[in-house]
Design a protein around this motif. Structure first.
Motif, PDB file in Angstrom:
ATOM      1  N   PRO A   1       0.808  -1.233   0.000  1.00 49.49           N
ATOM      2  CA  PRO A   1       0.000   0.000   0.000  1.00 49.49           C
ATOM      3  C   PRO A   1       0.833   1.270   0.000  1.00 49.49           C
ATOM      4  CG  PRO A   1      -0.130  -1.137   2.133  1.00 49.49           C
ATOM      5  CD  PRO A   1       0.529  -2.074   1.187  1.00 49.49           C
ATOM      6  N   GLU A   2       2.045   1.206   0.540  1.00 49.78           N
ATOM      7  CA  GLU A   2       2.888   2.401   0.582  1.00 49.78           C
ATOM      8  C   GLU A   2       3.344   2.842  -0.809  1.00 49.78           C
ATOM      9  OE1 GLU A   2       5.801  -1.072   1.449  1.00 49.78           O
ATOM     10  OE2 GLU A   2       3.651  -0.613   1.603  1.00 49.78           O
TER      11      GLU A   2
ATOM     12  N   VAL B   1       1.232   2.517  -3.638  1.00 53.85           N
ATOM     13  CA  VAL B   1       0.071   2.662  -4.532  1.00 53.85           C
ATOM     14  C   VAL B   1       0.209   3.891  -5.421  1.00 53.85           C
ATOM     15  CG1 VAL B   1      -2.400   3.153  -4.600  1.00 53.85           C
ATOM     16  CG2 VAL B   1      -1.534   1.374  -3.082  1.00 53.85           C
TER      17      VAL B   1
END
Length: 396
Positions: A125-126, A128
Motif C-alpha cells: 500500500p505504501e 500505490v
C-alpha cells in the motif's frame, strides 16, 4: 570464412543433465583458447580496455553453448538468485541477466523496468501512488517502474512468477527472493567460481538504454565501472554483453574490452536507438551481409530471434533455414539465438504435443532442428533440457 575450429571432445559432467560430450568453442579468427590468446592478445587494446575491431580472440565455451535464459526461468521466478543458482547447478554454460536502473542509479536484474508482473509491488500500500503510465520505446505501459524506486525501496519487494498461468508450479517460490542488484550477482558468480574451480560465465543485457539515458540514468558507464571492479572488463573475461540497441554495444566497446553481442528482433522492426536517431535501417537490413559487416566492426556476435534462423509459416510450422548462420559466420560473428522453452505454446507447431498449451511438447526435436543450422548456442528457459539436447547433438 575461416571454418570454426573445434577442440576434440571431452567428458564433462553436468548436474541434472548427465554426462555430455561437448567440444570447446573456438570462435573468432585467432588460434588458441581465450586464456592462450592473452600471450599475444593483451596488446594496447587489452591494456586500455578498448577492443578495437573485436576480432582476434576466442570464446572458451562449449558448442552448442547453453545459456540459462534469466537463469532457469522454466523452474523458478526469473532473474532471482534462486533462478541463477538452479541454472548453474543444472550445468548451464552461461547465466543471463537483464539490467535496469533504480532511481538512485543502481543496476538491478529485471527483464523490464515495469515490475508489475514480476514483483509483489501491487500488494504494497505504501507504493500505490507510484503506479503510473509511461511510454517506453514507443509503447504505453501502466504499472510500477524501477526508475521510480530507490534501491532501498526496491529491496522491500519480493519477486514472483511472471506467467503463472503457464508455470503454475513456479508460484511455489513467489516471495522467496529479492530483486538482486547486478553487483550482488557478480559477487555470487565470484563465490561460485571459487567454489567450483572455474569461472561462472554471465550474459548481460542493457535494457532500453536510450530511454534511460534520456532520464539521466545511462546504463553503460555504471555497468563498465562494475565490470572493471570485478575484473570482467577484459576481452577474455567470462562475460558477454548484449543489447537490442547497437549504439549501446558501441558505447560499451569504447569503455571495456568485454565481448559484445547485438540482439535482433523481427525483420521489420527497428532498434529503438535507430528510431530515436532517425536511422531508417531495420533488422532486415542488419542481417544482410553489409549489415553484418557493420556489426562485426564493433561487436563479436549477434543474438537473433529463432525466427531469423528458421522462419515459420502462417500455421506456425517451420520453413527452411535462412542464410543468416552462414552469413554471420563469414563475418566472424558468433550466433546465440533466443529463446527455447519446453511448453507447447512457445514451440513451433511441428513440435507441439497434445492440446494443453502449458504442457511440454517435443522440445528435443526442436533443439535438434535449430542445432542442425550451425548456431553456436541458444538461450533456454529449461537449461537441463537444452544440455541433454546439446549432448545428443554433439555425440552424433
Amino acid at each position: 570464412m575461416t571454418e570454426r575450429a573445434q577442440a576434440g571432445p571431452g567428458r564433462r559432467t553436468m548436474l541434472g543433465a548427465g554426462a555430455a560430450v561437448l567440444g570447446t568453442a573456438a570462435l573468432g579468427l585467432a588460434g588458441g583458447t581465450a586464456e592462450a590468446a592473452g600471450t599475444t592478445g593483451r596488446d594496447a587494446a587489452e591494456r586500455t580496455g578498448r577492443p578495437g575491431t573485436g576480432h582476434g580472440f576466442r570464446l572458451d565455451l562449449p558448442v552448442p553453448t547453453v545459456i540459462g535464459h534469466r537463469g532457469a526461468s522454466g523452474y523458478r521466478p526469473e532473474h532471482t538468485l534462486g533462478s541463477y543458482q538452479l541454472a548453474l547447478d543444472m550445468g548451464a554454460h552461461v547465466i543471463e541477466q537483464d539490467l535496469v536502473p533504480t532511481k538512485d542509479g543502481h543496476l538491478v536484474c529485471r527483464h523490464e523496468n515495469d515490475i508489475t508482473a514480476t514483483t509483489d509491488v501491487a500488494a504494497h500500500p505504501e507504493f500505490v501512488s507510484r503506479r503510473t503510465t509511461k511510454t517506453v520505446d514507443g509503447v504505453s505501459l501502466t504499472g510500477w517502474f524501477t526508475e521510480d524506486f530507490t534501491l532501498a525501496e526496491l529491496k522491500t519487494l519480493r519477486a514472483k512468477e511472471r506467467i503463472p498461468g503457464t508455470r503454475q508450479k513456479n508460484t511455489l517460490y513467489d516471495g522467496r527472493w529479492e530483486v538482486p542488484t547486478f553487483e550482488e550477482v557478480l559477487r555470487w558468480a565470484d563465490r561460485e567460481g571459487r567454489r567450483r574451480g572455474r569461472p561462472v560465465w554471465l550474459y548481460v543485457e542493457t535494457k532500453h538504454p536510450t530511454y534511460f539515458r534520456g532520464l539521466g540514468l545511462g546504463l553503460e558507464e555504471p555497468l563498465a565501472k562494475l565490470l572493471r571492479r570485478y575484473n570482467r572488463h577484459r576481452r577474455n573475461a567470462p562475460l558477454i554483453l548484449q543489447s537490442f540497441e547497437p549504439s549501446s554495444i558501441q558505447r560499451l566497446s569504447r569503455l571495456v574490452a568485454t565481448p559484445g553481442v547485438v540482439l535482433l528482433s523481427g525483420p521489420s522492426e527497428r532498434p529503438w536507438d535507430f528510431v530515436a536517431s532517425g536511422d531508417p535501417r531495420t533488422v532486415a537490413d542488419l542481417v544482410k551481409p553489409e549489415g553484418l559487416k557493420w556489426i562485426a566492426s564493433y561487436a563479436q556476435g549477434i543474438g537473433p530471434t529463432l525466427d531469423l534462423i528458421i522462419p515459420k509459416d502462417a500455421s506456425g510450422r517451420l520453413t527452411g533455414p535462412t542464410t543468416l548462420v552462414r552469413d554471420a559466420h563469414a563475418h566472424g560473428l558468433v550466433l546465440h539465438p533466443y529463446t527455447m522453452r519446453n511448453e507447447n505454446s512457445f514451440l513451433p507447431a511441428d513440435f507441439r504435443r497434445g492440446t494443453d498449451p502449458a504442457a511440454y511438447g517435443d522440445a528435443f526435436g526442436a533443439f535438434r532442428t535449430y542445432f542442425e543450422t550451425g548456431i553456436d548456442g541458444i538461450f533456454a528457459d529449461n537449461p537441463d533440457t537444452a544440455l541433454l539436447a546439446a549432448a545428443d547433438f554433439a555425440a552424433r
